[in-house]
Scaffold this active site. Structure first.
Site, short mmCIF file in Angstrom:
data_model
loop_
_atom_site.label_atom_id
_atom_site.label_comp_id
_atom_site.label_asym_id
_atom_site.label_seq_id
_atom_site.Cartn_x
_atom_site.Cartn_y
_atom_site.Cartn_z
N HIS A 160 38.38 47.29 40.06
CA HIS A 160 38.09 46.27 39.05
C HIS A 160 37.63 46.96 37.78
O HIS A 160 36.96 47.99 37.85
CB HIS A 160 37.00 45.32 39.55
CG HIS A 160 36.96 44.03 38.81
ND1 HIS A 160 36.27 43.88 37.64
CD2 HIS A 160 37.55 42.84 39.08
CE1 HIS A 160 36.43 42.64 37.21
NE2 HIS A 160 37.20 41.99 38.06
N ASP A 203 40.44 39.33 45.37
CA ASP A 203 41.80 39.09 45.86
C ASP A 203 42.09 39.67 47.24
O ASP A 203 43.13 39.39 47.81
CB ASP A 203 42.82 39.65 44.86
CG ASP A 203 42.92 38.79 43.62
OD1 ASP A 203 42.76 37.57 43.77
OD2 ASP A 203 43.12 39.33 42.53
N1 ACO Z 1 44.00 51.59 44.71
C1 ACO Z 1 44.04 52.91 44.51
N2 ACO Z 1 43.64 53.52 43.38
C2 ACO Z 1 43.15 52.75 42.41
C3 ACO Z 1 43.04 51.34 42.55
C4 ACO Z 1 43.49 50.76 43.75
N3 ACO Z 1 43.46 49.46 43.92
N4 ACO Z 1 42.52 50.83 41.42
C5 ACO Z 1 42.31 51.85 40.61
N5 ACO Z 1 42.69 53.00 41.19
C6 ACO Z 1 42.65 54.36 40.61
C7 ACO Z 1 43.81 54.52 39.63
O1 ACO Z 1 44.98 55.00 40.28
C8 ACO Z 1 43.24 55.50 38.64
O2 ACO Z 1 43.29 56.78 39.21
P1 ACO Z 1 43.54 58.09 38.29
O3 ACO Z 1 42.39 58.13 37.36
O4 ACO Z 1 43.58 59.18 39.27
O5 ACO Z 1 44.85 57.84 37.58
C9 ACO Z 1 41.78 55.09 38.55
O6 ACO Z 1 41.47 54.44 39.79
C10 ACO Z 1 41.50 54.12 37.40
O7 ACO Z 1 42.40 53.02 37.53
P2 ACO Z 1 42.84 52.08 36.31
O8 ACO Z 1 43.90 51.17 36.77
O9 ACO Z 1 43.11 52.91 35.10
O10 ACO Z 1 41.46 51.37 36.01
P3 ACO Z 1 41.19 49.92 35.51
O11 ACO Z 1 39.80 49.81 35.08
O12 ACO Z 1 42.23 49.53 34.51
O13 ACO Z 1 41.41 49.14 36.89
C11 ACO Z 1 42.51 47.33 37.92
C12 ACO Z 1 41.32 47.82 37.09
C13 ACO Z 1 43.70 47.17 36.98
C14 ACO Z 1 42.13 45.97 38.49
C15 ACO Z 1 42.86 48.34 39.05
O14 ACO Z 1 41.74 48.61 39.86
C16 ACO Z 1 44.02 47.85 39.90
O15 ACO Z 1 45.17 47.97 39.49
N6 ACO Z 1 43.72 47.26 41.10
C17 ACO Z 1 44.75 46.72 41.93
C18 ACO Z 1 45.15 45.33 41.42
C19 ACO Z 1 44.10 44.28 41.71
O16 ACO Z 1 43.55 44.19 42.80
N7 ACO Z 1 43.86 43.43 40.70
C20 ACO Z 1 42.95 42.30 40.82
C21 ACO Z 1 41.72 42.51 40.00
S1 ACO Z 1 40.60 41.14 40.21
C22 ACO Z 1 41.33 39.85 39.39
O17 ACO Z 1 42.07 40.01 38.45
C23 ACO Z 1 41.06 38.52 39.89
#
Ligand code: ACO
Length: 385
Positions: free
Chosen positions: A264, A321
């Protein structure tokens, strides 16, 4: 955040405050969520969705008579026109559920002679209309998708349980009624997330509240936001058997895949909404089919492993989620409807934010640092090779 000379670029507006708000506090460090100051777990335990709507829109909990009047107003707005039903019927089988909702959401402004108002009380009336009709439209979309007749609302039921009734055709028992109400409460509001921000950007032009909520629905669609619960459930189905879970997660992480329902932008600890939903798994498991029991077992094993691998070390924890899928399945809600159910409850958050933002409206207009050529010589089409 990238920095070029004296320009700071905040990718995804990460870390940027857009306003002061008294609607919702997301404490991402301590894993706490408050609506108007009330902890989410207290609201989930003691309130109804109607009461939470009142709280979010008016800023305080209602007295008994106020709640009764408010609930009555919601009920009065439940019906949708034949024309709306026709749009749902004509698009419903082909288009994705949330796309149909986005279209009919936009169309309901046609039934309001003055869709835009600068008066707060009028906008609360519009919000009540939107919240109520969205549930009816969402349920109708679900019925058409299953090739079933659209059902009329049951005025003896509360908002969330009536939604479930209109969708499934069955009156929910006490446990199911409480669970769907809790799901609606947990999804009602979450500060300036992508869809709320989209709503605010739209309404900052003084477009009407229907336009704003339509933009909110559109922004909710992607798997990084409202689509994550369906994606998480699909993963659980793909895992198939609980004993496959650890290897699946191991392989996915090794392949740099994101595990949906984890991580998140704000929570760097356990999302409190996921904790509340997890507490319902036990209640539901005892009454579930073998398929759903298996999904619950898979979800718990995946949660354990993800926390060990990425929880403390990377701040990637379950979000709202992750456990939603098996619970929605238990309630008889098909995966393709998950984001549409989410949108139905989030209408209250979107509307509350618009009403608050319009008290001191400022057009959103961020900047981009242009990096490209200037004064390029124009070559006529005949001479271009
Ligand atoms: N699984 C594995 N690795 C993850 C996950 C995950 N669910 N989420 C983040 N990471 C890792 C990324 O790969 C990244 O790694 P890196 O630095 O080695 O490249 C690092 O953590 C940062 O991730 P970002 O996506 O850049 O961080 P952000 O703050 O944008 O993340 C997000 C937020 C978009 C929600 C992300 O965690 C994600 O894509 N999660 C999966 C989708 C999800 O569950 N969304 C629902 C959110 S709640 C809602 O909207 C109701």
């Amino acid at each position: 955040m990238e920095s070029k000379e004296n320009i700071e670029i905040h990718e995804g507006l990460s870390g940027i405050y857009i306003d002061i708000s008294s609607i919702c506090k997301v404490d991402g460090i301590n894993g706490k969520l408050y609506y108007r100051g009330y902890p989410i777990q207290v609201l989930a335990e003691r309130s109804s969705f109607e009461e939470v709507c009142y709280l979010l829109l008016y800023g305080r909990l209602p007295k008994k008579q106020e709640l009764d009047d408010f609930s009555e107003k919601l009920k009065k707005e439940r019906s949708i026109t034949d024309q709306t039903k026709q749009i749902i019927t004509s698009l419903g089988r082909k288009a994705q559920a949330l796309d149909v909702l986005r279209t009919v959401m936009s169309s309901i402004s046609a039934y309001d002679e003055t869709p835009y108002s600068s008066e707060e009380s009028k906008n609360i009336e519009k919000a009540i209309r939107i919240i109520s009709k969205t549930a009816t439209m969402a349920a109708a979309i679900g019925r058409i998708k299953k090739g079933e007749q659209i059902l009329e609302p049951d005025q003896s039921l509360g908002h969330a349980e009536n939604f479930l009734f209109m969708l499934t055709g069955k009156k929910p028992d006490k446990d199911a009624a409480k669970l769907i109400d809790v799901m609606f409460i947990l999804h009602a509001e979450h500060s300036s997330n992508a869809s709320t921000f989209a709503t605010l950007v739209t309404c900052s032009t003084l477009a009407d509240i229907y336009a704003g909520v339509t933009a909110g629905v559109a922004a909710l669609k992607g798997p990084l936001h409202g689509g994550a619960d369906e994606a998480a459930l699909k993963m659980m189905i793909e895992i198939g058997q609980p004993e496959n879970t650890e290897k699946y997660i191991e392989d996915a992480l090794a392949g740099k895949k994101k595990i949906m329902g984890f991580g998140h932008r704000v929570y760097k600890t356990y999302d409190p909404r996921a904790r509340i939903l997890k507490s319902y798994l036990d209640i539901v498991k005892n009454k579930s089919t073998e398929d759903i029991k298996r999904l619950i077992d898979i979800s718990l094993r995946a949660e354990k492993m993800m926390i060990e691998k990425l929880g403390q070390s990377h701040g990637i924890w379950p979000n709202v989620d992750f456990f939603s899928g098996p619970l929605y399945m238990y309630l008889g809600i098909e995966p393709e409807m998950f984001d549409t159910v989410f949108a139905s409850s989030r209408t209250v958050g979107w509307c509350s934010h618009v009403i608050e933002y319009w008290k001191n409206n400022k057009l959103f207009r961020p900047l981009e640092e242009y990096q490209g050529p200037l004064d390029v010589e124009y070559v006529g089409i005949e001479e271009r090779n």
